[in-house]
Motif scaffolding. Structure first.
Motif, short mmCIF file in Angstrom:
data_model
loop_
_atom_site.label_atom_id
_atom_site.label_comp_id
_atom_site.label_asym_id
_atom_site.label_seq_id
_atom_site.Cartn_x
_atom_site.Cartn_y
_atom_site.Cartn_z
N GLU A 103 0.86 -1.18 0.00
CA GLU A 103 0.00 0.00 0.00
C GLU A 103 0.90 1.23 0.00
O GLU A 103 1.90 1.28 0.71
N ASN A 104 0.54 2.23 -0.79
CA ASN A 104 1.34 3.46 -0.84
C ASN A 104 0.90 4.45 0.23
O ASN A 104 -0.30 4.61 0.48
N ILE A 105 1.87 5.09 0.84
CA ILE A 105 1.61 6.18 1.78
C ILE A 105 2.27 7.42 1.19
O ILE A 105 3.41 7.76 1.50
N THR A 106 1.57 8.08 0.29
CA THR A 106 2.14 9.22 -0.42
C THR A 106 2.28 10.46 0.47
O THR A 106 3.08 11.33 0.16
N GLU A 107 1.54 10.50 1.56
CA GLU A 107 1.62 11.66 2.46
C GLU A 107 3.01 11.80 3.10
O GLU A 107 3.37 12.87 3.56
N LEU A 108 3.77 10.72 3.14
CA LEU A 108 5.10 10.77 3.73
C LEU A 108 6.21 10.89 2.69
O LEU A 108 7.38 10.95 3.05
N ALA A 109 5.84 10.95 1.42
CA ALA A 109 6.83 11.04 0.35
C ALA A 109 7.07 12.50 -0.03
O ALA A 109 6.17 13.33 0.06
N PRO A 110 8.29 12.81 -0.48
CA PRO A 110 8.52 14.17 -0.98
C PRO A 110 7.71 14.39 -2.26
O PRO A 110 7.34 13.42 -2.93
N SER A 111 7.45 15.64 -2.59
CA SER A 111 6.71 15.92 -3.82
C SER A 111 7.50 15.40 -5.01
O SER A 111 8.73 15.25 -4.96
N LYS A 112 6.79 15.11 -6.08
CA LYS A 112 7.46 14.61 -7.29
C LYS A 112 8.45 15.63 -7.81
O LYS A 112 9.54 15.27 -8.28
N GLU A 113 8.10 16.91 -7.74
CA GLU A 113 8.98 17.97 -8.21
C GLU A 113 10.28 18.01 -7.41
O GLU A 113 11.37 18.12 -7.98
N LEU A 114 10.15 17.91 -6.10
CA LEU A 114 11.34 17.94 -5.24
C LEU A 114 12.22 16.73 -5.49
O LEU A 114 13.45 16.86 -5.61
N LEU A 115 11.63 15.58 -5.60
CA LEU A 115 12.40 14.36 -5.84
C LEU A 115 13.12 14.44 -7.19
O LEU A 115 14.28 14.05 -7.30
N THR A 116 12.46 14.99 -8.20
CA THR A 116 13.07 15.16 -9.52
C THR A 116 14.28 16.09 -9.44
O THR A 116 15.33 15.82 -10.02
#
Length: 72
Positions: free
Chosen positions: A30-43
């Motif tokens: 299951e994904n927990i996207t609330e704890l992931a950095p934004s896609k822009e930041l990760l890029t």
């Protein structure tokens, strides 16, 4: 308690519940996207446009902003 591990080691993990802290769908998790950095930041970080300290500061700011949204 939360145990962190890499996706490569997921099969060897003895826990029943496994979560992916990212936007990419990982089979069986299951994904927990609330704890992931934004896609822009990760890029930006992956392309080396920003260093680790800048990534860290922006990520913490993103997490705080997300938390504040939930309070309102």
């Amino acid at each position: 308690m939360l145990y962190l591990n890499s996706v490569e080691n997921a099969a060897a993990s003895k826990t029943d519940k496994k979560y992916a802290i990212c936007y990419e769908k990982i089979p069986g998790m299951e994904n927990i996207t609330e704890l992931a950095p934004s896609k822009e930041l990760l890029t930006q970080w992956k392309s080396k446009k920003i260093g680790w300290e800048e990534f860290r500061e922006i990520f913490i700011a993103e997490m705080r902003a997300q938390y504040r949204k939930r309070e309102n």
